[in-house]
Design a protein around this motif. Structure first.
Motif, PDB file in Angstrom:
ATOM      1  N   VAL A  14      42.452  76.571 -61.936  1.00 40.75           N
ATOM      2  CA  VAL A  14      42.437  77.332 -60.682  1.00 40.75           C
ATOM      3  C   VAL A  14      43.126  76.511 -59.606  1.00 40.75           C
ATOM      4  CG1 VAL A  14      40.336  78.608 -61.215  1.00 40.75           C
ATOM      5  CG2 VAL A  14      40.163  76.439 -60.012  1.00 40.75           C
ATOM      6  N   GLY A  15      43.787  77.192 -58.695  1.00 41.68           N
ATOM      7  CA  GLY A  15      44.431  76.519 -57.581  1.00 41.68           C
ATOM      8  C   GLY A  15      44.514  77.436 -56.385  1.00 41.68           C
ATOM      9  N   GLU A  16      44.482  76.850 -55.202  1.00 45.50           N
ATOM     10  CA  GLU A  16      44.586  77.639 -53.978  1.00 45.50           C
ATOM     11  C   GLU A  16      45.195  76.783 -52.878  1.00 45.50           C
ATOM     12  OE1 GLU A  16      40.566  78.803 -52.895  1.00 45.50           O
ATOM     13  OE2 GLU A  16      39.812  76.895 -53.636  1.00 45.50           O
ATOM     14  N   THR A  17      45.783  77.447 -51.916  1.00 45.57           N
ATOM     15  CA  THR A  17      46.304  76.780 -50.730  1.00 45.57           C
ATOM     16  C   THR A  17      45.198  76.687 -49.687  1.00 45.57           C
ATOM     17  OG1 THR A  17      46.961  78.838 -49.645  1.00 45.57           O
ATOM     18  CG2 THR A  17      48.562  77.833 -51.160  1.00 45.57           C
ATOM     19  N   ASP A  18      45.505  76.033 -48.585  1.00 45.47           N
ATOM     20  CA  ASP A  18      44.632  76.163 -47.426  1.00 45.47           C
ATOM     21  C   ASP A  18      44.724  77.594 -46.921  1.00 45.47           C
ATOM     22  OD1 ASP A  18      43.909  73.479 -47.484  1.00 45.47           O
ATOM     23  OD2 ASP A  18      45.516  72.877 -46.113  1.00 45.47           O
ATOM     24  N   TYR A  19      43.661  78.052 -46.278  1.00 49.27           N
ATOM     25  CA  TYR A  19      43.644  79.398 -45.701  1.00 49.27           C
ATOM     26  C   TYR A  19      43.779  79.262 -44.193  1.00 49.27           C
ATOM     27  CZ  TYR A  19      41.939  80.451 -50.360  1.00 49.27           C
ATOM     28  OH  TYR A  19      41.820  80.553 -51.725  1.00 49.27           O
ATOM     29  N   VAL A  20      44.861  79.812 -43.671  1.00 46.85           N
ATOM     30  CA  VAL A  20      45.223  79.563 -42.273  1.00 46.85           C
ATOM     31  C   VAL A  20      45.639  80.857 -41.589  1.00 46.85           C
ATOM     32  CG1 VAL A  20      45.964  77.209 -42.788  1.00 46.85           C
ATOM     33  CG2 VAL A  20      47.640  79.070 -42.886  1.00 46.85           C
ATOM     34  N   ARG A  21      45.769  80.759 -40.295  1.00 44.77           N
ATOM     35  CA  ARG A  21      46.413  81.804 -39.498  1.00 44.77           C
ATOM     36  C   ARG A  21      47.619  81.176 -38.825  1.00 44.77           C
ATOM     37  NH1 ARG A  21      41.575  85.460 -36.688  1.00 44.77           N
ATOM     38  NH2 ARG A  21      41.359  86.881 -38.471  1.00 44.77           N
ATOM     39  N   GLY A  22      48.761  81.339 -39.468  1.00 49.27           N
ATOM     40  CA  GLY A  22      49.983  80.755 -38.974  1.00 49.27           C
ATOM     41  C   GLY A  22      50.556  79.753 -39.944  1.00 49.27           C
ATOM     42  N   THR A  23      51.708  80.080 -40.552  1.00 50.91           N
ATOM     43  CA  THR A  23      52.382  79.180 -41.477  1.00 50.91           C
ATOM     44  C   THR A  23      53.871  79.462 -41.444  1.00 50.91           C
ATOM     45  OG1 THR A  23      52.554  78.437 -43.776  1.00 50.91           O
ATOM     46  CG2 THR A  23      52.062  80.765 -43.433  1.00 50.91           C
ATOM     47  N   ASP A  24      54.658  78.403 -41.645  1.00 51.31           N
ATOM     48  CA  ASP A  24      56.108  78.554 -41.759  1.00 51.31           C
ATOM     49  C   ASP A  24      56.539  78.735 -43.212  1.00 51.31           C
ATOM     50  OD1 ASP A  24      56.473  78.221 -39.001  1.00 51.31           O
ATOM     51  OD2 ASP A  24      56.565  76.038 -39.181  1.00 51.31           O
ATOM     52  N   LYS A  25      55.598  78.609 -44.147  1.00 53.29           N
ATOM     53  CA  LYS A  25      55.927  78.736 -45.559  1.00 53.29           C
ATOM     54  C   LYS A  25      56.148  80.207 -45.920  1.00 53.29           C
ATOM     55  CE  LYS A  25      53.177  74.683 -46.868  1.00 53.29           C
ATOM     56  NZ  LYS A  25      51.996  74.198 -47.625  1.00 53.29           N
ATOM     57  N   THR A  26      57.042  80.434 -46.871  1.00 49.38           N
ATOM     58  CA  THR A  26      57.211  81.780 -47.406  1.00 49.38           C
ATOM     59  C   THR A  26      56.059  82.091 -48.358  1.00 49.38           C
ATOM     60  OG1 THR A  26      58.463  81.057 -49.338  1.00 49.38           O
ATOM     61  CG2 THR A  26      59.716  81.507 -47.300  1.00 49.38           C
ATOM     62  N   LEU A  27      55.910  83.360 -48.676  1.00 54.29           N
ATOM     63  CA  LEU A  27      54.878  83.731 -49.644  1.00 54.29           C
ATOM     64  C   LEU A  27      55.153  83.084 -50.996  1.00 54.29           C
ATOM     65  CD1 LEU A  27      52.342  85.319 -50.319  1.00 54.29           C
ATOM     66  CD2 LEU A  27      53.781  87.308 -50.801  1.00 54.29           C
ATOM     67  N   ALA A  28      56.422  83.023 -51.379  1.00 54.77           N
ATOM     68  CA  ALA A  28      56.767  82.375 -52.655  1.00 54.77           C
ATOM     69  C   ALA A  28      56.345  80.911 -52.640  1.00 54.77           C
ATOM     70  CB  ALA A  28      58.265  82.499 -52.915  1.00 54.77           C
ATOM     71  N   GLN A  29      56.579  80.213 -51.549  1.00 55.09           N
ATOM     72  CA  GLN A  29      56.172  78.808 -51.461  1.00 55.09           C
ATOM     73  C   GLN A  29      54.664  78.655 -51.576  1.00 55.09           C
ATOM     74  OE1 GLN A  29      58.192  78.046 -47.696  1.00 55.09           O
ATOM     75  NE2 GLN A  29      59.591  76.612 -48.699  1.00 55.09           N
ATOM     76  N   LEU A  30      53.921  79.544 -50.925  1.00 55.46           N
ATOM     77  CA  LEU A  30      52.461  79.486 -51.003  1.00 55.46           C
ATOM     78  C   LEU A  30      51.988  79.700 -52.439  1.00 55.46           C
ATOM     79  CD1 LEU A  30      51.562  81.546 -47.798  1.00 55.46           C
ATOM     80  CD2 LEU A  30      51.167  79.096 -48.120  1.00 55.46           C
ATOM     81  N   MET A  31      52.583  80.676 -53.117  1.00 53.21           N
ATOM     82  CA  MET A  31      52.145  80.985 -54.472  1.00 53.21           C
ATOM     83  C   MET A  31      52.535  79.880 -55.455  1.00 53.21           C
ATOM     84  SD  MET A  31      52.842  85.100 -54.307  1.00 53.21           S
ATOM     85  CE  MET A  31      52.726  85.379 -56.056  1.00 53.21           C
ATOM     86  N   ILE A  32      53.705  79.280 -55.271  1.00 55.20           N
ATOM     87  CA  ILE A  32      54.105  78.159 -56.121  1.00 55.20           C
ATOM     88  C   ILE A  32      53.166  76.983 -55.893  1.00 55.20           C
ATOM     89  CG2 ILE A  32      55.902  76.446 -56.555  1.00 55.20           C
ATOM     90  CD1 ILE A  32      56.533  79.187 -57.737  1.00 55.20           C
ATOM     91  N   GLU A  33      52.797  76.728 -54.642  1.00 52.50           N
ATOM     92  CA  GLU A  33      51.848  75.655 -54.338  1.00 52.50           C
ATOM     93  C   GLU A  33      50.520  75.887 -55.050  1.00 52.50           C
ATOM     94  OE1 GLU A  33      49.342  74.134 -50.428  1.00 52.50           O
ATOM     95  OE2 GLU A  33      51.379  74.906 -50.117  1.00 52.50           O
ATOM     96  N   ALA A  34      50.001  77.106 -54.988  1.00 50.79           N
ATOM     97  CA  ALA A  34      48.747  77.423 -55.677  1.00 50.79           C
ATOM     98  C   ALA A  34      48.902  77.260 -57.182  1.00 50.79           C
ATOM     99  CB  ALA A  34      48.314  78.851 -55.334  1.00 50.79           C
ATOM    100  N   ALA A  35      50.059  77.647 -57.726  1.00 52.33           N
ATOM    101  CA  ALA A  35      50.298  77.537 -59.164  1.00 52.33           C
ATOM    102  C   ALA A  35      50.306  76.073 -59.611  1.00 52.33           C
ATOM    103  CB  ALA A  35      51.622  78.202 -59.525  1.00 52.33           C
ATOM    104  N   ILE A  36      50.939  75.216 -58.820  1.00 56.10           N
ATOM    105  CA  ILE A  36      50.962  73.787 -59.169  1.00 56.10           C
ATOM    106  C   ILE A  36      49.551  73.213 -59.143  1.00 56.10           C
ATOM    107  CG2 ILE A  36      51.738  71.517 -58.367  1.00 56.10           C
ATOM    108  CD1 ILE A  36      54.352  72.921 -57.461  1.00 56.10           C
ATOM    109  N   HIS A  37      48.761  73.591 -58.142  1.00 53.66           N
ATOM    110  CA  HIS A  37      47.368  73.140 -58.088  1.00 53.66           C
ATOM    111  C   HIS A  37      46.601  73.603 -59.322  1.00 53.66           C
ATOM    112  CE1 HIS A  37      47.851  71.415 -54.226  1.00 53.66           C
ATOM    113  NE2 HIS A  37      47.782  72.516 -53.508  1.00 53.66           N
ATOM    114  N   ALA A  38      46.852  74.841 -59.769  1.00 57.58           N
ATOM    115  CA  ALA A  38      46.154  75.369 -60.946  1.00 57.58           C
ATOM    116  C   ALA A  38      46.524  74.586 -62.200  1.00 57.58           C
ATOM    117  CB  ALA A  38      46.464  76.853 -61.128  1.00 57.58           C
ATOM    118  N   CYS A  39      47.803  74.230 -62.340  1.00 54.33           N
ATOM    119  CA  CYS A  39      48.229  73.439 -63.502  1.00 54.33           C
ATOM    120  C   CYS A  39      47.566  72.063 -63.488  1.00 54.33           C
ATOM    121  CB  CYS A  39      49.748  73.294 -63.508  1.00 54.33           C
ATOM    122  SG  CYS A  39      50.640  74.825 -63.859  1.00 54.33           S
TER     123      CYS A  39
END
Length: 392
Positions: A14-39
């Motif tokens: 399992v992996g997740e990003t921080d949960y925020v209101r306001g980010t410069d990251k794209t949705l793809a970047q957020l999902m890739i970050e979560a995927a790396i955490h899951a691996c």
């Protein structure tokens, strides 16, 4: 002989990003970050992933994961268009793929930029364009709903909610109980956006009514973030310290899935159909469930799902959630992380992540003692539903 997926696939990362209101990251970047955490959580290399399902939103393609994770060979890919029911439906598809040997490790990743992107709460008119990408039958929306002011989720769901109140006269304080319970749970979860922002009964009662019967605090959060889980076959379970097994899983769709207004029974939802299939597959009863992570885009939909799943009769959910039943120490703790109402709204995959933490007994301050069997639901569009029963 009826085939069953029970205990033939498991969740191992399992992996997740921080949960925020306001980010410069794209949705793809957020999902890739979560995927790396899951691996990393699973203890596998990202290149070992050979299946990807990116449910719901269409602007992140499975090929993006190949490029950014260094996947050597993508053998399986897919997508589900069921709104908040997509994540669990995708896990069911992933389980089928790994059980049949089509892929070994299937990544299911999703999320949204509900605050930094198209924001409903800000009155962004482009929401209608996004709504037509999400909802079934955009021509119906354009010609028969939008001209009469039926435009956003809370307006759709108020038709369902008000019919429920008319038919069964439930205590409206049931919605308040759900809101207060989720916020209470969030105070114990350092990954919850609303940690440090407690809610009182007065706060709830003083929040404005947006569309009757929904107050502002009946509505889920607008947040940015993403989450991911990894599904593999039970044949690979020995590789992992704490695999979590899929005991039962199912998706369901309501009658007339594109037309809420004309349904024969507006209270019939996809979860009405999915729940008995998942329970039959798992071979358990309702009283065997130790906790439940119930999709909570609105407080009332938690109550309605409890009824349609069979924890109580229609119209009885407000009584069911009374007297601490759905908090820690109660018979059925729900949304132990705070849910979409008080942790974050990332299309429900955070409910799956929380269930896995609970079953691994690594949920910290929010741990349900002795948890062995958990239930997770998804709800989306005009009533699509999905349900998974997980166990350690």
């Amino acid at each position: 002989m009826k085939q069953s997926l029970s205990d033939r696939a498991c969740l191992v990362g399992v992996g997740e990003t921080d949960y925020v209101r306001g980010t410069d990251k794209t949705l793809a970047q957020l999902m890739i970050e979560a995927a790396i955490h899951a691996c990393r959580n699973a203890g596998i290399e990202p290149a070992e992933i050979d299946g990807v399902i990116s449910p719901w939103l269409t602007n992140v393609r499975c090929e993006d994961f190949v490029a950014h994770l260094g996947i050597k060979e993508l053998k399986f890919s897919g997508r589900h268009e069921m709104g908040g029911a997509s994540s669990i439906a995708a896990i069911q598809t992933a389980a089928l793929a790994v059980d049949q040997g089509i892929a070994e490790y299937v990544l299911v990743a999703t999320g949204q930029k509900g605050y930094s992107g198209v924001r409903l709460g800000a009155g962004d008119p482009s929401f209608l364009e996004l709504n037509n990408q999400i909802m079934p039958n955009p021509d119906y929306r354009d010609n028969l709903e939008y001209p009469y002011g039926l435009m956003v989720p809370m307006q759709y769901y108020t038709l369902h909610a008000n019919r429920w109140f008319y038919e069964y006269n439930p205590d409206p304080k049931g919605m308040q109980t759900v809101a207060l319970t989720c916020r209470k749970h969030a105070q114990l979860n350092n990954k919850a956006y609303m940690q440090g922002r407690p809610m009182t009964e007065e706060d709830y009662q003083n929040s404005p009514v947006l569309v009757a019967p929904f107050r502002l605090l009946d509505c889920s959060l607008e947040t940015d973030g993403a989450g991911a889980v990894i599904v593999t076959s039970a044949r690979n379970a020995h590789r992992f310290k704490k695999p979590i097994y899929i005991g039962g899983i199912a998706e369901g769709h309501p009658q007339g899935p594109d037309d809420l207004i004309s349904r024969q029974d507006i209270l019939n939802m996809g979860i009405t159909q999915a729940a008995p299939h998942a329970f039959d597959m798992a071979g358990i009863k309702h009283e065997d469930i130790d906790f439940a992570e119930i999709y909570d885009c609105f407080t009332f939909i938690v109550l309605r799902q409890l009824e349609e799943i069979g924890f109580c009769e229609r119209g009885q959910a407000s009584e069911f959630v009374k007297d601490g039943r759905i908090t820690y120490g109660g018979a059925l703790p729900i949304n132990t992380h705070g849910g979409l109402l008080s942790q974050a709204h990332i299309v429900g995959i955070n409910h799956v992540i929380e269930a896995i933490h609970q079953l691994r007994h690594e949920a910290g301050a929010v741990q349900v003692q002795g948890a062995q069997i958990g239930l997770v639901t998804g709800y989306g569009d005009l009533g699509d539903g999905s349900l998974a029963i997980l166990h350690n």
